[in-house]
Design a protein around this motif. Structure first.
Motif, PDB file in Angstrom:
ATOM      1  N   GLY A 296       3.955 -26.262 -23.109  1.00 27.62           N
ATOM      2  CA  GLY A 296       5.074 -26.529 -22.212  1.00 27.62           C
ATOM      3  C   GLY A 296       5.243 -28.022 -21.993  1.00 27.62           C
ATOM      4  O   GLY A 296       4.381 -28.826 -22.352  1.00 27.62           O
TER       5      GLY A 296
ATOM      6  N   ASN B 254       6.571 -28.025 -16.324  1.00 26.13           N
ATOM      7  CA  ASN B 254       6.130 -26.683 -16.703  1.00 26.13           C
ATOM      8  C   ASN B 254       4.918 -26.689 -17.628  1.00 26.13           C
ATOM      9  O   ASN B 254       4.516 -25.647 -18.143  1.00 26.13           O
ATOM     10  CB  ASN B 254       7.273 -25.930 -17.382  1.00 26.13           C
ATOM     11  CG  ASN B 254       8.368 -25.549 -16.400  1.00 26.13           C
ATOM     12  OD1 ASN B 254       8.103 -25.349 -15.223  1.00 26.13           O
ATOM     13  ND2 ASN B 254       9.598 -25.463 -16.883  1.00 26.13           N
TER      14      ASN B 254
ATOM     15  N   PRO C  13       7.113 -20.438 -15.499  1.00 27.27           N
ATOM     16  CA  PRO C  13       6.489 -21.753 -15.677  1.00 27.27           C
ATOM     17  C   PRO C  13       4.969 -21.638 -15.667  1.00 27.27           C
ATOM     18  O   PRO C  13       4.397 -20.664 -15.157  1.00 27.27           O
ATOM     19  CB  PRO C  13       7.004 -22.551 -14.479  1.00 27.27           C
ATOM     20  CG  PRO C  13       7.329 -21.524 -13.439  1.00 27.27           C
ATOM     21  CD  PRO C  13       7.804 -20.318 -14.206  1.00 27.27           C
ATOM     22  N   HIS C  14       4.316 -22.649 -16.228  1.00 29.10           N
ATOM     23  CA  HIS C  14       2.857 -22.708 -16.268  1.00 29.10           C
ATOM     24  C   HIS C  14       2.255 -21.420 -16.831  1.00 29.10           C
ATOM     25  O   HIS C  14       1.304 -20.862 -16.285  1.00 29.10           O
ATOM     26  CB  HIS C  14       2.292 -23.027 -14.887  1.00 29.10           C
ATOM     27  CG  HIS C  14       2.783 -24.317 -14.316  1.00 29.10           C
ATOM     28  ND1 HIS C  14       2.530 -25.529 -14.922  1.00 29.10           N
ATOM     29  CD2 HIS C  14       3.538 -24.583 -13.218  1.00 29.10           C
ATOM     30  CE1 HIS C  14       3.110 -26.497 -14.207  1.00 29.10           C
ATOM     31  NE2 HIS C  14       3.729 -25.947 -13.192  1.00 29.10           N
TER      32      HIS C  14
END
Length: 434
Positions: free
Chosen positions: A121, A125, A331-332
């Motif tokens: 990412g 993110n 995200p993440h």
């Protein structure tokens, strides 16, 4: 540079762990055995210039996932024993056109071992995925000393000579196409593991001779400052239904294990599962209470003797979570998101387990407990008899895999074959292969 401080291990086992743990395709040069045959007399293997950079085109495969149309940069510093590849690529398995961004920095530690960090990412993110030390650092192009010439190719209008090497003890095939100027235009690595292969294909263009600069090899911001990711800000406690695909000789516990909800375990089984591999395996449905302040997912495995997790000590205090196969929209890697598209996969470190009679939460200082094995079935019943593998194939590119999820849920709902159910199986080494 953040790095997982695992004991140095064999390159072959590192590649197996990559496949088991569903990590991104690794670019790690195998440590070459001492008994490799020298190239034929008169053959002059090329010597790659020590420092350069290039535009990168990348394609790769790992454990049922294909990464295509990768575009980015490659940096090489043979003198300082380090290299870096950064690129975006497309994976169509769950949804068409799903773009991922990866950065891999590999370097030699003072000990001489290799260390590699993935950044998955970009920007806000991004998540850091350190790679455990994998034995002695070996240069990507070191194999050329033992390679044999195998014809020529035209690559982007440049004539280059193909040099290849088979390393049976590492299950590896290596090749590079090197132009008259000494710079490689192609690099290919195939490692055969289990029922699939780990494949890395790179094409180099717009070669830029010279030192890329020390700053080009600094750790990404997230690896330098945010590994592991902080826990989710969520004080709730929930009861999860999760599933574990495992071997009959493994203990029936959640301690130091990875598992997933229905869609999350489907993400694993659909990409990596096969009827043949399922014949001696079991799947257990667990119900467990967890604190929802999920941490970064850890890689946990059974080593033949016991379960263990690898990661930073901070990760031992929370239940880890990520989206299925790191391919969701959250995200993440889906640590704090619903992951309704690809499901969630979890890690249950033993250090975060609550004592008997204690519930998870901030007040008690533990993250999970009261785990109950609800039902265990043979994996072969689900994958072969209930045709899960074929159902998965019919839903490629159409996540969430609702039809496959229905097959999965029916298998655990009853033991009646007429209703899609599977009979109860007893965990233990006495499991018969049928």
């Amino acid at each position: 540079l953040a790095a997982a401080r695992a004991a140095a291990g064999d390159w072959d086992e590192a590649m197996r762990a990559a496949a088991r743990d569903r990590r991104p395709p690794p670019l790690l040069a195998p440590e070459l055995p001492d008994d490799l045959v020298a190239p034929p007399i008169g053959s002059q293997p090329p010597s790659i210039p020590a420092q350069w950079s290039a535009d990168l085109a990348y394609d790769g495969e790992l454990a049922g996932l294909t990464f295509q149309n990768g575009r980015g940069t490659f940096l090489y510093d043979g003198e300082a024993r380090r290299y870096r590849s950064s690129y975006s690529s497309v994976c169509n398995y769950f949804r068409p056109g799903m773009i991922t961004w990866q950065d891999q920095l590999t370097l030699a530690l003072p000990s001489g071992n290799a260390s590699s960090n993935f950044t998955w990412g970009k920007e806000e993110n991004a998540t850091c995925l350190p790679w455990p030390q994998t034995g002695k650092y070996t240069d990507l192009f070191d194999f050329l000393r033992h390679a044999q010439e195998n014809g020529t190719l035209m690559v982007d209008g440049v004539l280059c000579h193909v040099w290849s090497l088979e390393v049976p003890s590492k299950h590896a095939s290596l090749s590079a196409c090197v132009a008259e100027d000494g710079y490689p235009r192609l690099y290919n690595q195939t490692v055969r593991m289990f029922q699939w292969a780990i494949v890395t294909n790179m094409r180099f263009s717009n070669i830029r001779p010279g030192h890329p600069g020390d700053e080009a090899f600094l750790a990404s911001e997230v690896c330098a400052t945010k590994y592991p990711m902080p826990p989710c800000i969520d004080d709730r406690v929930s009861t999860l239904d999760v599933y574990r695909f495992f071997g009959a000789a493994e203990p029936l516990v959640l301690d130091n294990r990875n598992c997933g909800d229905v869609l999350g375990d489907l993400a694993f089984v659909c990409t990596q599962g096969s009827v043949e591999a399922s014949l001696d395996k079991l799947i257990t449905h667990w119900r467990v209470n967890v604190s929802r302040n999920f941490g970064q997912y850890m890689f946990c495995n059974f080593d033949g003797r016991e379960n263990s997790c690898s990661g930073d000590p901070a990760q031992l205090r929370t239940v880890g979570r990520r989206g299925g196969q790191m391919q969701g929209e959250g995200p993440h890697l889906g640590q704090c998101s619903p992951n309704d598209d690809v499901g969630s996969q979890y890690s249950f470190p033993a250090g975060a387990k609550c004592p008997p009679g204690v519930g998870p939460g901030a007040a008690t200082g533990c993250a999970w407990g009261s785990a109950v094995p609800v039902r265990t079935i043979r994996a072969s019943c689900l994958m072969r008899d209930r045709a899960l593998v074929e159902t998965c194939k019919g839903e490629i590119g159409q996540a969430p895999f609702s039809h496959a999820a229905a097959v999965w849920s029916r298998a655990f709902a009853s033991d009646d074959p007429a209703r899609g159910g599977c009979p109860e199986a007893t965990p233990g080494p006495e499991l018969l292969v049928v």
